[in-house]
Design a protein around this motif. Structure first.
Motif, PDB file in Angstrom:
ATOM      1  N   ARG A 153       0.860  -1.183   0.000  1.00 56.56           N
ATOM      2  CA  ARG A 153       0.000   0.000   0.000  1.00 56.56           C
ATOM      3  C   ARG A 153       0.897   1.234   0.000  1.00 56.56           C
ATOM      4  O   ARG A 153       1.056   1.893   1.014  1.00 56.56           O
ATOM      5  CB  ARG A 153      -0.905   0.012   1.228  1.00 56.56           C
ATOM      6  N   GLY A 154       1.537   1.506  -1.122  1.00 57.81           N
ATOM      7  CA  GLY A 154       2.449   2.627  -1.178  1.00 57.81           C
ATOM      8  C   GLY A 154       3.889   2.176  -0.999  1.00 57.81           C
ATOM      9  O   GLY A 154       4.222   0.987  -1.014  1.00 57.81           O
ATOM     10  N   ARG A 155       4.764   3.132  -0.812  1.00 52.85           N
ATOM     11  CA  ARG A 155       6.202   2.893  -0.800  1.00 52.85           C
ATOM     12  C   ARG A 155       6.662   2.047   0.386  1.00 52.85           C
ATOM     13  O   ARG A 155       7.550   1.207   0.255  1.00 52.85           O
ATOM     14  CB  ARG A 155       6.916   4.242  -0.791  1.00 52.85           C
ATOM     15  N   PHE A 205      -2.355  -8.026   9.276  1.00 50.38           N
ATOM     16  CA  PHE A 205      -1.352  -7.165   9.897  1.00 50.38           C
ATOM     17  C   PHE A 205      -1.039  -5.990   8.977  1.00 50.38           C
ATOM     18  O   PHE A 205      -0.937  -6.169   7.759  1.00 50.38           O
ATOM     19  CB  PHE A 205      -0.051  -7.946  10.183  1.00 50.38           C
ATOM     20  N   HIS A 206      -0.894  -4.798   9.560  1.00 49.38           N
ATOM     21  CA  HIS A 206      -0.503  -3.598   8.831  1.00 49.38           C
ATOM     22  C   HIS A 206       0.916  -3.247   9.260  1.00 49.38           C
ATOM     23  O   HIS A 206       1.170  -3.030  10.452  1.00 49.38           O
ATOM     24  CB  HIS A 206      -1.440  -2.432   9.147  1.00 49.38           C
ATOM     25  N   VAL A 207       1.837  -3.178   8.323  1.00 50.76           N
ATOM     26  CA  VAL A 207       3.246  -2.983   8.660  1.00 50.76           C
ATOM     27  C   VAL A 207       3.825  -1.820   7.864  1.00 50.76           C
ATOM     28  O   VAL A 207       3.670  -1.762   6.642  1.00 50.76           O
ATOM     29  CB  VAL A 207       4.075  -4.256   8.362  1.00 50.76           C
ATOM     30  N   ARG A 208       4.479  -0.916   8.575  1.00 53.48           N
ATOM     31  CA  ARG A 208       5.223   0.167   7.925  1.00 53.48           C
ATOM     32  C   ARG A 208       6.720  -0.117   8.054  1.00 53.48           C
ATOM     33  O   ARG A 208       7.219  -0.379   9.148  1.00 53.48           O
ATOM     34  CB  ARG A 208       4.895   1.513   8.568  1.00 53.48           C
ATOM     35  N   LEU A 288      -2.453   7.439   4.555  1.00 54.97           N
ATOM     36  CA  LEU A 288      -3.838   7.014   4.833  1.00 54.97           C
ATOM     37  C   LEU A 288      -4.179   5.832   3.926  1.00 54.97           C
ATOM     38  O   LEU A 288      -5.144   5.846   3.157  1.00 54.97           O
ATOM     39  CB  LEU A 288      -4.797   8.187   4.609  1.00 54.97           C
ATOM     40  N   TYR A 289      -3.380   4.801   4.040  1.00 58.09           N
ATOM     41  CA  TYR A 289      -3.356   3.675   3.108  1.00 58.09           C
ATOM     42  C   TYR A 289      -4.659   2.883   3.063  1.00 58.09           C
ATOM     43  O   TYR A 289      -4.935   2.179   2.093  1.00 58.09           O
ATOM     44  CB  TYR A 289      -2.202   2.732   3.491  1.00 58.09           C
ATOM     45  N   ASP A 290      -5.471   2.959   4.106  1.00 55.63           N
ATOM     46  CA  ASP A 290      -6.703   2.159   4.180  1.00 55.63           C
ATOM     47  C   ASP A 290      -7.953   3.027   4.114  1.00 55.63           C
ATOM     48  O   ASP A 290      -9.036   2.588   4.478  1.00 55.63           O
ATOM     49  CB  ASP A 290      -6.706   1.341   5.480  1.00 55.63           C
TER      50      ASP A 290
END
Length: 373
Positions: A153-155, A205-208, A288-290
């Protein structure tokens, strides 16, 4: 507990400025006296060095809140089953801790301080041992889960879906320690589960990926469907208070959305009476990926009010500024429950805003994630 807590707080000020060196000495003593324990820890110790010591310090700081302490230590004891820690190894850690405190406390370290830490650690260790033994009757030391999907979801953000081989019981808002043995063995990091329990038992899971994050970078850039993860026992107390009838305010910063989204998903299954205000913030719209899915949820459930915000995106069609400040532009909030999740800086700023608005502290639940995940 009052006098014990006071002694612990006072004694920590004696060594606090040297805590990094203290942590290094602490682990060195453990490994020198018990070399076989080195295999429980990652090769790279730069992040791990302060984790165990930090957990102990967190525990002693909550001695005056018995219920909170009990929940924290039960979770910590269950979580440490992933290392297959034997009860006698807690004594090794305790001896190393006390020796480290004495060394770095120097002449200012008193017998009273020493006894206070001995008593506190004894209490902490016994509660963790009891929790681990009780958990062993029903759960494995860790769950093995297969990655089913991996979506960028993006970079620097990825959303992963994984399926444990055995059902993992948890409550929305909780988090688990995660390891990917194929890519970063023995490196565990905590990630919130981003969904309420599902019939198919899958976990999201959401991971940055952070510049200093060994595991987060791997989870975003290297993990693929078919890879296996290890998941430790769920921890965390930022769960829904179902007895409350107050309306709810969620405040999420970037991937701090994960536990908030799990709580929101839980509410969509039963809520009929509570209004929900969701503030979702980031630096730019990419953070704001979601947002599309959140907007879809708000469209399906009229009791959900969504306020997206960016602090560094002049062209964004929404609120501008830090989400911690923007929540203060709305309200009044004196009759609401708050759930806050994001970076430690974002959470601290939001708590300051809520304090200035006279929101009672007992109505605020939060998870603050450190600089390295």
């Amino acid at each position: 507990m009052g006098n014990l807590s006071h002694l612990l707080q006072e004694s920590w000020t004696v060594v606090a400025e040297q805590q990094e060196k203290l942590a290094g000495y602490f682990y060195a003593r453990i490994f020198l006296s018990n070399p076989h324990l080195r295999d429980l820890f990652p090769v790279q110790m730069d992040v791990q060095r302060a984790r165990l010591l930090g957990a102990i310090v967190t525990a002693v700081r909550t001695l005056d809140a018995p219920e909170q302490l009990d929940v924290y230590l039960r979770g910590l004891g269950r979580d440490h089953r992933k290392f297959e820690v034997a009860p006698e190894q807690y004594a090794v850690v305790g001896d190393a801790l006390l020796e480290s405190l004495r060394i770095f406390g120097g002449e200012r370290w008193t017998p009273e301080f020493d006894q206070a830490w001995r008593d506190a650690y004894g209490l902490i260790a016994q509660k963790m041992i009891d929790a681990a033994e009780a958990d062993a009757d029903t759960n494995p030391p860790y769950w093995v889960a297969e990655v089913l999907s991996h979506e960028r979801r993006g970079r620097d953000v990825a959303v992963l879906t994984a399926l444990p081989g055995r059902k993992l019981e948890y409550r929305p808002g909780q988090y688990v320690s995660v390891e990917c043995p194929a890519h970063q063995p023995r490196l565990w990091r905590v990630y919130s589960i981003a969904n309420a329990p599902r019939r198919d038992h899958t976990l999201e899971f959401h991971v940055r990926a952070l510049s200093t994050g060994w595991v987060s970078g791997m989870m975003v850039r290297r993990v693929r469907p078919g890879d296996l993860l290890r998941l430790a026992a769920p921890m965390g107390s930022m769960t829904m208070d179902r007895d409350s009838t107050r309306d709810i305010v969620f405040v999420a910063g970037s991937t701090g959305l994960a536990p908030i989204k799990a709580l929101l998903e839980e509410l969509t299954r039963y809520n009929r009476t509570r209004w929900v205000h969701l503030f979702f913030g980031g630096g730019t719209r990419e953070d704001l990926y979601d947002l599309p899915e959140l907007r879809a949820i708000a469209a399906r459930h009229p009791w959900v009010s969504l306020v997206p915000a960016c602090s560094r995106d002049a062209g964004f069609e929404g609120e501008h500024g830090d989400v911690s400040e923007i929540v203060g532009r709305y309200g009044p909030w004196d009759r609401h429950d708050f759930y806050v999740a994001g970076s430690s800086g974002m959470v601290r700023a939001t708590l300051r805003t809520l304090a200035a608005l006279n929101v009672p502290a007992d109505r605020i639940r939060y998870d603050a994630f450190g600089a390295v995940q």
